[in-house]
Design a protein around this motif. Sequence first.
Motif, PDB file in Angstrom:
ATOM      1  N   ILE A 146       0.801  -1.179   0.052  1.00 23.50           N
ATOM      2  CA  ILE A 146       0.039  -0.015  -0.056  1.00 23.50           C
ATOM      3  C   ILE A 146       0.839   1.012   0.029  1.00 23.50           C
ATOM      4  O   ILE A 146       1.699   1.545   1.022  1.00 23.50           O
ATOM      5  N   LYS A 147       0.768   2.033  -1.140  1.00 19.37           N
ATOM      6  CA  LYS A 147       1.515   3.196  -1.131  1.00 19.37           C
ATOM      7  C   LYS A 147       0.811   4.435  -1.137  1.00 19.37           C
ATOM      8  O   LYS A 147      -0.111   4.876  -1.694  1.00 19.37           O
ATOM      9  N   PHE A 148       1.622   5.257  -0.096  1.00 24.86           N
ATOM     10  CA  PHE A 148       1.028   6.638  -0.138  1.00 24.86           C
ATOM     11  C   PHE A 148       1.708   7.729  -0.734  1.00 24.86           C
ATOM     12  O   PHE A 148       2.937   7.562  -0.809  1.00 24.86           O
ATOM     13  N   GLN A 149       1.351   8.649  -1.769  1.00 19.93           N
ATOM     14  CA  GLN A 149       1.799   9.548  -2.544  1.00 19.93           C
ATOM     15  C   GLN A 149       1.511  10.788  -1.954  1.00 19.93           C
ATOM     16  O   GLN A 149       0.287  11.129  -1.870  1.00 19.93           O
ATOM     17  N   VAL A 150       2.481  11.720  -2.107  1.00 20.78           N
ATOM     18  CA  VAL A 150       2.216  13.270  -2.002  1.00 20.78           C
ATOM     19  C   VAL A 150       3.184  13.936  -2.914  1.00 20.78           C
ATOM     20  O   VAL A 150       4.413  13.396  -3.071  1.00 20.78           O
ATOM     21  N   GLY A 151       2.736  15.216  -3.371  1.00 17.36           N
ATOM     22  CA  GLY A 151       3.825  15.826  -4.275  1.00 17.36           C
ATOM     23  C   GLY A 151       3.068  17.317  -4.762  1.00 17.36           C
ATOM     24  O   GLY A 151       1.866  17.509  -4.321  1.00 17.36           O
ATOM     25  N   ALA A 152       3.623  17.745  -5.867  1.00 20.35           N
ATOM     26  CA  ALA A 152       3.175  19.039  -6.346  1.00 20.35           C
ATOM     27  C   ALA A 152       3.095  18.919  -7.767  1.00 20.35           C
ATOM     28  O   ALA A 152       4.410  18.380  -8.459  1.00 20.35           O
ATOM     29  N   MET A 153       2.389  19.368  -8.694  1.00 23.92           N
ATOM     30  CA  MET A 153       2.444  19.540  -9.994  1.00 23.92           C
ATOM     31  C   MET A 153       2.075  20.916 -10.392  1.00 23.92           C
ATOM     32  O   MET A 153       1.545  21.784  -9.893  1.00 23.92           O
ATOM     33  N   TYR A 154       2.576  21.265 -11.848  1.00 25.14           N
ATOM     34  CA  TYR A 154       2.205  22.559 -12.338  1.00 25.14           C
ATOM     35  C   TYR A 154       1.673  22.182 -13.741  1.00 25.14           C
ATOM     36  O   TYR A 154       2.342  21.472 -14.437  1.00 25.14           O
ATOM     37  N   SER A 167      -7.724  28.262 -11.271  1.00 28.12           N
ATOM     38  CA  SER A 167      -7.520  29.513 -10.771  1.00 28.12           C
ATOM     39  C   SER A 167      -5.836  29.672 -10.669  1.00 28.12           C
ATOM     40  O   SER A 167      -5.513  30.879 -10.164  1.00 28.12           O
ATOM     41  N   SER A 168      -5.088  28.525 -10.725  1.00 26.24           N
ATOM     42  CA  SER A 168      -3.848  28.597 -10.491  1.00 26.24           C
ATOM     43  C   SER A 168      -3.214  27.532 -11.406  1.00 26.24           C
ATOM     44  O   SER A 168      -3.827  26.751 -11.438  1.00 26.24           O
ATOM     45  N   GLY A 169      -1.912  27.618 -11.717  1.00 25.86           N
ATOM     46  CA  GLY A 169      -1.104  26.488 -12.504  1.00 25.86           C
ATOM     47  C   GLY A 169      -0.830  25.465 -11.531  1.00 25.86           C
ATOM     48  O   GLY A 169      -0.198  24.384 -11.930  1.00 25.86           O
ATOM     49  N   PHE A 170      -0.620  25.556 -10.261  1.00 29.85           N
ATOM     50  CA  PHE A 170      -0.103  24.978  -9.272  1.00 29.85           C
ATOM     51  C   PHE A 170      -0.978  24.071  -8.778  1.00 29.85           C
ATOM     52  O   PHE A 170      -2.044  24.397  -8.198  1.00 29.85           O
TER      53      PHE A 170
END
Length: 180
Positions: A146-154, A167-170
């Motif tokens: 079981i894998k938990f993922q966290v991150g950010a994209m643009y 409303s934002s690219g982020f």
Amino acid sequence: MRKAVLFIISLTLSTIAFGQINQNQNLTNNWRFGGGLGLSFGNDSYFGFNISPSIGYMVSTNLEVGGIAGYQHLSNNYYKRNLFNVGPYINFFPIENIFVRANYVYYTGKETYRTKNLQYETISESYNVEESALWLGAGYQTSGPIKFQVGAMYNVLYKDNDTGIFSSGFQPFMGVSVGL
């Protein structure tokens, strides 16, 4: 804050539910099923709900390809949006638990705006929505079945002062996946 609390509760419940999986199972299966789920509440009777299941395949030890589909509903006293989305993704793992992601998503649906005129009658105007996004980003993924993922994209297709759906690219992201 409410979104974060609801998300943490959802992750905790899914961890408990999947905690019953036999830890001696064959972990060489390359298929993964996962996604995200969200609820939000706010002023002016604001309510938001989204679900985005995904399925992926580990092509090699450091490359995963897959697809995501989803639905999003947002509404308040003046506005309602229903969106569907679909698209492929690629995760590349340069280091074991760190990944770089590319995710193309096509969004389609309807937005409705409600206003009152001088006679206090409610007027509704609806618009069809179609938009594409190319999300590039990175994140962290835990180990195990079981894998938990966290991150950010643009969204590299995002333009300031555009009348699009973002409303934002982020965009931050969190999710969970399970080996099939």
